[in-house]
Scaffold this motif. Sequence first.
Motif, PDB file in Angstrom:
ATOM      1  N   ILE A  83      50.334  34.846  34.907  1.00 21.93           N
ATOM      2  CA  ILE A  83      50.195  35.960  33.873  1.00 21.93           C
ATOM      3  C   ILE A  83      49.262  37.140  34.325  1.00 21.93           C
ATOM      4  O   ILE A  83      49.444  38.303  33.754  1.00 21.93           O
ATOM      5  CB  ILE A  83      49.961  35.592  32.530  1.00 21.93           C
ATOM      6  CG1 ILE A  83      50.489  36.728  31.603  1.00 21.93           C
ATOM      7  CG2 ILE A  83      48.451  35.320  32.177  1.00 21.93           C
ATOM      8  CD1 ILE A  83      50.544  36.310  30.361  1.00 21.93           C
ATOM      9  N   GLY A  84      48.420  36.967  35.833  1.00 24.45           N
ATOM     10  CA  GLY A  84      47.676  37.904  36.170  1.00 24.45           C
ATOM     11  C   GLY A  84      46.498  38.104  35.328  1.00 24.45           C
ATOM     12  O   GLY A  84      46.056  39.523  35.270  1.00 24.45           O
ATOM     13  N   LEU A  85      45.861  37.191  34.978  1.00 26.16           N
ATOM     14  CA  LEU A  85      44.699  37.712  34.214  1.00 26.16           C
ATOM     15  C   LEU A  85      43.592  36.815  34.712  1.00 26.16           C
ATOM     16  O   LEU A  85      42.605  36.056  34.125  1.00 26.16           O
ATOM     17  CB  LEU A  85      44.668  37.159  32.564  1.00 26.16           C
ATOM     18  CG  LEU A  85      45.861  37.827  31.930  1.00 26.16           C
ATOM     19  CD1 LEU A  85      45.745  37.307  30.563  1.00 26.16           C
ATOM     20  CD2 LEU A  85      45.320  39.289  31.778  1.00 26.16           C
ATOM     21  N   LEU A  92      54.850  37.629  42.197  1.00 25.18           N
ATOM     22  CA  LEU A  92      54.043  38.205  41.388  1.00 25.18           C
ATOM     23  C   LEU A  92      52.682  38.388  42.240  1.00 25.18           C
ATOM     24  O   LEU A  92      52.067  39.221  41.553  1.00 25.18           O
ATOM     25  CB  LEU A  92      53.879  37.120  40.118  1.00 25.18           C
ATOM     26  CG  LEU A  92      54.978  36.940  39.080  1.00 25.18           C
ATOM     27  CD1 LEU A  92      54.527  35.677  38.370  1.00 25.18           C
ATOM     28  CD2 LEU A  92      55.375  38.187  38.551  1.00 25.18           C
ATOM     29  N   VAL A  93      52.594  37.731  43.272  1.00 27.93           N
ATOM     30  CA  VAL A  93      51.328  37.866  43.945  1.00 27.93           C
ATOM     31  C   VAL A  93      51.008  39.462  44.417  1.00 27.93           C
ATOM     32  O   VAL A  93      50.040  39.792  44.543  1.00 27.93           O
ATOM     33  CB  VAL A  93      51.132  36.750  45.113  1.00 27.93           C
ATOM     34  CG1 VAL A  93      49.874  36.997  45.883  1.00 27.93           C
ATOM     35  CG2 VAL A  93      50.940  35.353  44.578  1.00 27.93           C
ATOM     36  N   THR A  94      52.153  39.887  45.019  1.00 24.38           N
ATOM     37  CA  THR A  94      52.347  41.331  45.442  1.00 24.38           C
ATOM     38  C   THR A  94      52.787  42.314  44.633  1.00 24.38           C
ATOM     39  O   THR A  94      52.862  43.483  44.958  1.00 24.38           O
ATOM     40  CB  THR A  94      53.154  41.156  46.766  1.00 24.38           C
ATOM     41  OG1 THR A  94      54.493  40.685  46.687  1.00 24.38           O
ATOM     42  CG2 THR A  94      52.478  40.224  47.796  1.00 24.38           C
ATOM     43  N   MET A  95      53.275  41.976  43.510  1.00 23.95           N
ATOM     44  CA  MET A  95      53.915  42.945  42.450  1.00 23.95           C
ATOM     45  C   MET A  95      52.923  43.857  41.908  1.00 23.95           C
ATOM     46  O   MET A  95      51.435  43.580  41.599  1.00 23.95           O
ATOM     47  CB  MET A  95      54.428  42.159  41.080  1.00 23.95           C
ATOM     48  CG  MET A  95      54.968  43.160  40.103  1.00 23.95           C
ATOM     49  SD  MET A  95      55.711  42.045  38.695  1.00 23.95           S
ATOM     50  CE  MET A  95      57.044  41.373  39.602  1.00 23.95           C
ATOM     51  N   GLN A 127      51.148  47.883  37.535  1.00 25.22           N
ATOM     52  CA  GLN A 127      51.839  48.426  36.238  1.00 25.22           C
ATOM     53  C   GLN A 127      53.005  47.746  36.148  1.00 25.22           C
ATOM     54  O   GLN A 127      53.395  47.575  34.963  1.00 25.22           O
ATOM     55  CB  GLN A 127      52.133  50.112  36.727  1.00 25.22           C
ATOM     56  CG  GLN A 127      53.136  50.033  38.177  1.00 25.22           C
ATOM     57  CD  GLN A 127      52.070  50.234  39.316  1.00 25.22           C
ATOM     58  OE1 GLN A 127      51.316  49.781  39.106  1.00 25.22           O
ATOM     59  NE2 GLN A 127      52.759  51.326  40.219  1.00 25.22           N
ATOM     60  N   ASP A 128      53.695  47.042  37.170  1.00 26.81           N
ATOM     61  CA  ASP A 128      54.928  46.038  36.770  1.00 26.81           C
ATOM     62  C   ASP A 128      54.568  44.931  36.174  1.00 26.81           C
ATOM     63  O   ASP A 128      55.081  44.300  35.299  1.00 26.81           O
ATOM     64  CB  ASP A 128      55.565  45.851  38.366  1.00 26.81           C
ATOM     65  CG  ASP A 128      56.233  47.278  38.637  1.00 26.81           C
ATOM     66  OD1 ASP A 128      56.377  48.023  38.149  1.00 26.81           O
ATOM     67  OD2 ASP A 128      56.518  47.032  40.026  1.00 26.81           O
ATOM     68  N   ARG A 129      53.331  44.436  36.653  1.00 21.88           N
ATOM     69  CA  ARG A 129      52.697  43.047  35.917  1.00 21.88           C
ATOM     70  C   ARG A 129      52.414  43.284  34.376  1.00 21.88           C
ATOM     71  O   ARG A 129      52.889  42.460  33.703  1.00 21.88           O
ATOM     72  CB  ARG A 129      51.630  42.567  36.622  1.00 21.88           C
ATOM     73  CG  ARG A 129      51.789  42.069  37.995  1.00 21.88           C
ATOM     74  CD  ARG A 129      52.409  40.649  38.146  1.00 21.88           C
ATOM     75  NE  ARG A 129      51.895  39.760  37.506  1.00 21.88           N
ATOM     76  CZ  ARG A 129      51.014  38.906  38.178  1.00 21.88           C
ATOM     77  NH1 ARG A 129      50.698  39.188  39.491  1.00 21.88           N
ATOM     78  NH2 ARG A 129      50.328  37.877  37.507  1.00 21.88           N
TER      79      ARG A 129
END
Length: 339
Positions: free
Chosen positions: A74-76, A94-97, A100-102
């Motif tokens: 979830i990028g936290l 998701l690693v390179t997203m 703002q898209d995350r």
Amino acid sequence: MSQSSRVTDSAAAEPRPSQEAPLLRIEHLSIDLPGQDGPVRVVDDVSFTVAAGRTTGLIGESGSGKTMTATAVIGLLPPGAAVSGRMLWQGEDLVTMPEQDRRRLRGRGIAMIFQDPQAALDPTQTIGRQVGEILRRGGMPAKEVRRTVIDLLDRVGIPDPETRHAQFPHQYSGGLRQRAMVATALAGSPRLILADEPTTALDVTVQARILALLRRIRDEEGTAMLLVSHDLRVMAHVADEVVVMYAGRICEIGSGHEVFNSPAHPYTRALVVSVPAVRSKTAIAEPLPGSPASPAERPSGCPFHPRCAKAQDRCGSEVPKMRQIAAGRQVACHFPEET
């Protein structure tokens, strides 16, 4: 294994077939956190998938890397964390997203139920306002937000939702706060819910209700779940697939039925026999020897070998590679149990 060591819980008795391709595919994920003497690898070369309408359980002792893996999705992650590998969400990494898209993905594509609802909920805002935040951000009119929030609170079993939606977190019991967290996660109609120890600190009766709620959401909504827990009894109730982690690495993957009834890795077996309720009502607990390995001081070779009764010279010098031992079954052990 002997009959006495088999899982008795009916929810884990038979695996349910997966009908869809994975929503989430994690490939060779590694996470380094800053340490006093340099980066510490807390998640090391982790790969697994999560399918739609399925619950994948991440299980292991404290420090195994399971929560860090979920928060990476979830990028936290904490500041300074370095991530490598891939986390493919419907084909997008998701690693390179871009961030703002995350942010747009959080809540609507992927939502999270945090371990401590009292800490996660804002004490200065009503439950209704917090549950409806993602709906307001999406442009839903205020009257419709109110109706939707009340419906969500009712769906997760909060009594008198028309009154409760205007109350504050301190006016809720621990179990109701956790249900409010589930409602918040559902508000954006996510395809994947990350649940980090969702029944911790709840009494047994409330735990059972929360677990039943999570199963119902999975079955009725077709929502995928990545469930983080150290509690095998929770996993035996809920998980379709189980990923067993130790010292930041995966040691076994399989269906809940297979992993709990016929563990292939010595660590998995040690976990199962240490919790009698997972085995049978009459089984005697066999405590897990030693202490969990620290990722900062991970032993050479197989990280579990200092605690393993079956360890041989090879185990202390050579890292076991993950290998398939049956359909849908993988283990990282030089000398796995017969399955």
